[in-house]
Structure formats: C-alpha cells, structure tokens
Design an enzyme around this catalytic site. Sequence first.
Site, PDB file in Angstrom:
ATOM      1  N   GLU A   1       2.248 -10.217   0.351  1.00  0.00           N
ATOM      2  CA  GLU A   1       2.553  -8.785   0.295  1.00  0.00           C
ATOM      3  C   GLU A   1       4.055  -8.602   0.546  1.00  0.00           C
ATOM      4  O   GLU A   1       4.765  -9.560   0.905  1.00  0.00           O
ATOM      5  CB  GLU A   1       1.733  -8.017   1.359  1.00  0.00           C
ATOM      6  CG  GLU A   1       1.844  -6.503   1.221  1.00  0.00           C
ATOM      7  CD  GLU A   1       0.756  -5.708   1.955  1.00  0.00           C
ATOM      8  OE1 GLU A   1      -0.179  -6.311   2.509  1.00  0.00           O
ATOM      9  OE2 GLU A   1       0.855  -4.464   1.952  1.00  0.00           O
TER      10      GLU A   1
ATOM     11  N   ASP B   1       1.504 -17.643  -4.583  1.00  0.00           N
ATOM     12  CA  ASP B   1       2.036 -16.489  -5.326  1.00  0.00           C
ATOM     13  C   ASP B   1       0.884 -15.842  -6.094  1.00  0.00           C
ATOM     14  O   ASP B   1       0.733 -16.034  -7.293  1.00  0.00           O
ATOM     15  CB  ASP B   1       3.155 -16.956  -6.271  1.00  0.00           C
ATOM     16  CG  ASP B   1       3.759 -15.792  -7.050  1.00  0.00           C
ATOM     17  OD1 ASP B   1       3.591 -14.630  -6.618  1.00  0.00           O
ATOM     18  OD2 ASP B   1       4.403 -16.054  -8.088  1.00  0.00           O
TER      19      ASP B   1
ATOM     20  N   HIS C   1       1.662  -8.915  -3.696  1.00  0.00           N
ATOM     21  CA  HIS C   1       0.635  -7.906  -3.402  1.00  0.00           C
ATOM     22  C   HIS C   1       1.374  -6.587  -3.207  1.00  0.00           C
ATOM     23  O   HIS C   1       1.769  -6.210  -2.099  1.00  0.00           O
ATOM     24  CB  HIS C   1      -0.130  -8.303  -2.128  1.00  0.00           C
ATOM     25  CG  HIS C   1      -1.259  -7.377  -1.776  1.00  0.00           C
ATOM     26  ND1 HIS C   1      -2.544  -7.576  -2.211  1.00  0.00           N
ATOM     27  CD2 HIS C   1      -1.302  -6.248  -1.024  1.00  0.00           C
ATOM     28  CE1 HIS C   1      -3.328  -6.617  -1.740  1.00  0.00           C
ATOM     29  NE2 HIS C   1      -2.585  -5.791  -1.014  1.00  0.00           N
TER      30      HIS C   1
ATOM     31  N   ASP D   1       0.842  -1.204   0.000  1.00  0.00           N
ATOM     32  CA  ASP D   1       0.000   0.000   0.000  1.00  0.00           C
ATOM     33  C   ASP D   1       0.879   1.256   0.000  1.00  0.00           C
ATOM     34  O   ASP D   1       2.100   1.179   0.130  1.00  0.00           O
ATOM     35  CB  ASP D   1      -0.947   0.008   1.215  1.00  0.00           C
ATOM     36  CG  ASP D   1      -0.192   0.025   2.549  1.00  0.00           C
ATOM     37  OD1 ASP D   1       0.860  -0.623   2.645  1.00  0.00           O
ATOM     38  OD2 ASP D   1      -0.653   0.690   3.501  1.00  0.00           O
TER      39      ASP D   1
END
Length: 598
Positions: free
Chosen positions: A570, A561, A519, A194
């Site tokens: 992530e 994965d 991620h 993020d």
Amino acid sequence: MKKISIYHSTALRVSVWTFIMLFTAQAALSQQIDTSASPVRLNQIGFYPNAVKKAIVLNGRGGAFTIQTLSKTIVFTGILKPSVKPSFGGKITYIADFSVFNKPGSYRLYIPGGSNSYPFQIKPSVHKPLANAAIKAYYFMRASTPLPAKYAGKWQRAEGHPDTNVLIHPSAASEKRKAGSMIKSPRGWYDAGDYNKYIVNSGITTGTLLSLYEDFPAYMKTVKLNIPESGNGIPDILNEVLWNLRWMLTMQDPNDGGVYHKLTNAAFDKFEMPDKGTEPRYVVQKGTAATLDFAAVMAQSARIFKQYPQQVPDLADSCLNSAQSAWAWAIKNPDVAYRQDEMNEKFSPKITTGTYGDNNFADEFIWAASELFVTTHDSGFLKNINLLPDDPMHVPTWSQVKLLGYYTLAKNTVSADVKNVKDLPEIKKRLIAAADDLINGVDDNAYQTVMTQSIKHFGWGSTSEAANEGVLLIQVYKLSHNKKYLDYALANLDYLLGRNATGYSYVTGYGSKTPMHPHHRPSVADGVTNPIPGLLVGGANPGMQDGIHVPSTVPDEAYIDDDRAYAANEIAINWNAPLAYLANASEALQQELSSSKQ
Ligand code: 9MR
Ligand code: 9MR
C-alpha cells in the site's frame, strides 16, 4: 479497468477466484526470483559526486568490479569486499565501494562473470526529481477537487468526496451537534490506498512536511511543484500542506475544542475511482490522540504561516486559537482512546475502516506541549509534562511522536526561553545517543544501511521506518555538524531506492525496477498503466496481514508487487512525508556543502 473484478468476488465464485489468486501469486513469485534480475543492488537513481557510493553484490565471489560508461569505457576499478555479517537471509554479500570516483556522468557497475547493475548517475542535484515528486504525490492524494491534466498529466481525474455533507456519527454526538446532523469537512488528503481521512495520521504527516519547510526554508522556497496555487507568493510545499490543514481545521468541534478521530465511510470503498465513492461519510468520536496531534500541527502552523501575513492574513491566529482550545480539551480529557470495537458495540453504523488506535498519550502530550511552547513562549505548556519519560527513543511513527517534540525543542534554541528549558541538554544528548545506536556497526551489515541493522525495522510500512531513521540522522547532523550522520541518512535513501534485498526501488516511477501494482485505489482503477508517481510503498513486511503470500518471509525479502497486498504494497501519506523530508533535505544539504567548498 484492470483487476477491479478481484474485489467483487462472491461466495459462488470463491473457488474460481482462489485458483486465479493462487495463479497470480505464482506468477508474481516467478517474477520475483527471476534469475535474469541484476544481482547488483544499488541506488537506481544515483549519487552526489562527493557522497559515499556503495553497491551490494549478491551471489558474488569477490574479485574486481568496474564502473563503466554506458558506452562501456572503464572509468574505475575496485575490489569487492565480503560483508562482515551475513544478510538476514544468511548470505555474505560483497560490497563495491566506489566513493572516491566522483566524475559526473551516467554509468553501470560490472562484476566478474559479466553481470551489471541498472544504470545510475553521478551528478549534483541527482535526487531533485524524486524530491519534488515525493511532495507532488500529495497533490494526487487531494480529496474534494478535480485534478486537471494541466497539473496531473495522464493521471487527471474527476473530483472525489466533496465532504460537504458529512454526518455526525452517534459516537461523536453532542448537545450542539446531534447524531445525524451535517457538517462540512472538505479538502484534505486521502490517507493511503483508501479514501478516508484520519487526523492521527494527518498529524505526523503534516508535522513532518512543515518541519521540512522550517528546517530548510531557503531551499524549500525554490521548490516548484506545478500545482494550482503555484506562484501565489507562498512556497509550494506550504500550498500543498494548506490543502490538508484547512481540512484539519474543520475536524475540531468549535463548541468544545475536541477533535474527531477521523472522517470516514462506514466500510472501505471499492476499488474504484474517487468520484464513484458516494457512500455516506461520518466524523466519529473525539479522542485525545487526535486532539493533541491536531494541537501540535496547528501550533507549528501558527508560527510558520505568520510569515505570510499578506497571503493568508488570519490563518496564523486561527491556527493558534485552534491549537489552544484543542490543548484545553486534552487537558480535560487526557485519556480518551479510540477503541473501534467497543464503539461498534454501542453505535451504528459500525465503522470498519482503519483504526489508528493508541492507548498511550504521553508522547502526544510531549509533542503538542513542545510545539505550543515554541510558538507562544509560554512555559505553562511544559508545566505538568514529563519531557524525559524513561521509555525508548522510538523513531517517529503515527503512534510514537515524542521525537517530533524533541526535534522542535532541540532546533529552536535561538530563542532564549527555549534555550533555558532545563531538560534541553538531556534531550539533545538522547537524540545523539539514539542516532549513535542506529549507526553503530552499520559497516558490518550486509547492506551497509541503518535500516538493515535489525529485523525489528521490518513491520507494516517498513520503508517509512527507513525514511524516519534518515530524518532522525539529519536532525542530529544539524545538531552536531558531524557529517557521518548525513552519510548514513543517505545510505537509507540508497536502501529505499534499490540497495536492498528485493532489488526494488520502493518509489513508484523512480528507478529501473519500481512497484507497478501498489494497493492504491486510483492507481488500480484509472486505466493508466503506470501507477501515480512519487509514492512510497510500505515495503518488506513478513507479517502478511493481508493474507497474500510474499515470496520469502526473511524480513527484508518479504515484499510483493501485488495490488491486493496492503501489508507490503500500500502507499500512505505518513510514509511519503519522511521520504519527502529525506530527499529534499539531502538536496538542500548537498547544495550547502558544495557551495561552502567553493
Ligand atoms: O484498502 C484497505 C487498506 O487501505 C487498509 O490498509 C487495509 C487494512 O485496514 O484494508 C484494506 O481494505 C481491505 C479490507 O481490510 C478487507 N477487505 C478487502 C479490502 C481491500 O483489500
Ligand atoms: O500504517 C498502519 C499500520 O501501522 C498498522 O499496523 C495498520 C493496521 O492497523 O494500519 C496501517 O494504516 C492503514 C490505515 O489503518 C488505513 N489506511 C491505510 C493505512 C496504511 O496501510
């Protein structure tokens, strides 16, 4: 742009998407249990000539194994030995130990029946490229700057999140900084997959990277990363740290010394490139954990950047002042937890990004007090701190930082006042005992690593547990000079690079079978096939907090994965830091050991 549409599903599309998601989960499943995959699990990069060298053979029956050159000349023959204990999945493994073979070259390991391993190398400095990449990864995580091709290659991208107009969230409002007013808080690293920036997680990350420099200064001064600041007279690792440190400094309220918990969007950005993320950004409530982690990092920075008066003339003083005013705030506010749900009941907009919530600050006080004391030599910082609480010796994580303080005290004993800290002998004893607990019985377990000693090591971000165990072992190696601790630290590096149940090297771009779908928003959205290199994915975690099914819930097999699987795949700055430490420390120590032999 690949796969972005998955994140735009609307209610109408749900059934179609459910079908597609089941289908892709199925595809991933069959990929995972692909029988053509090698049953030989080893470090896919290789080994130092004089290191322990082991591979683990699954589905084996014993017999002889060979090491062969890539043109199939046999250079070594050994006997496979069954593991004393089964794996977590209940199977006995076979261990191929070829430590005595030390001739530099490129090889494969062959087992009865004709299967072979991925190729690997034996050579000095074998982990140098990975060690560099683990630090360079932070450059790719930089906010508020474009990444030109000159430094970023095919992962070049535009500037994201300038953070020059950051709003004071109502939870953070004060007399002098009213809700809705603006501050500038540019730079820093994105936290993970993020695009938000969290002080608590920046704390352990920056502290770990600074320790890497402090513990191996001669080696770290030679590490060149090809970043914009390279060649400015400051070692590149410190140049990279400065990008985050300068951001962290802006997160302190100059009016009272308290530090905002995070700088964040109200909700996670979409899966888009960072420059597309133009939602409002906020700093939220100040908290004790953030303020103490900040104090620790600033105190450590003060003593390190003091060595560079020409390049950064006032920085050390600013860091020390900031550390001291943060400490003073925490003494006055010793118990301010960040409780996002409660905050959201009172204030708007609601904030739904990562929490990094913690209710116990005893360990943060120990860390900050230790760093402040070692930097200032003022024992006042230790005065009301119980350095020896009767609690477990947690390997460091973002919420458990006591050992970061212990590492600092234990290794700064050239200075008499640190040497005289009355608890120091007990701190060292506890560190050594913690390392002994980790390594006790490792040679019986199926993968012969500290990481695979216990299923308790396999939570969210399990790879960082492996890496931080390695860091603890290296700290204790430096204290004790007993090489067994270094050997077991390297075994955990082997774990991360392929000697594990899933057969993945968990670092993007480093190994034969590596994560292709982390991620990680830029890696998904940039249209480049390969993910950004040098990033450590979270790894095996049977929790499935993301709702994505892993092919096996056996703890060390619970990995997929898949770029939706944020609980297993992530990437995060606090996971890369101990990898950077472990890989670079291994390189530095390997150089020291081989030059002392000559
Ligand atoms: O992308 C987010 C990741 O960084 C976090 O670790 C994770 C848990 O907080 O959440 C991810 O965001 C997801 C959100 O929680 C729920 N909606 C889908 C988001 C993307 O997968
Ligand atoms: O690493 C964090 C892990 O220990 C927590 O269990 C998890 C849920 O709170 O959050 C992880 O941190 C994520 C953070 O909240 C948001 N950015 C991504 C982080 C890594 O997944």
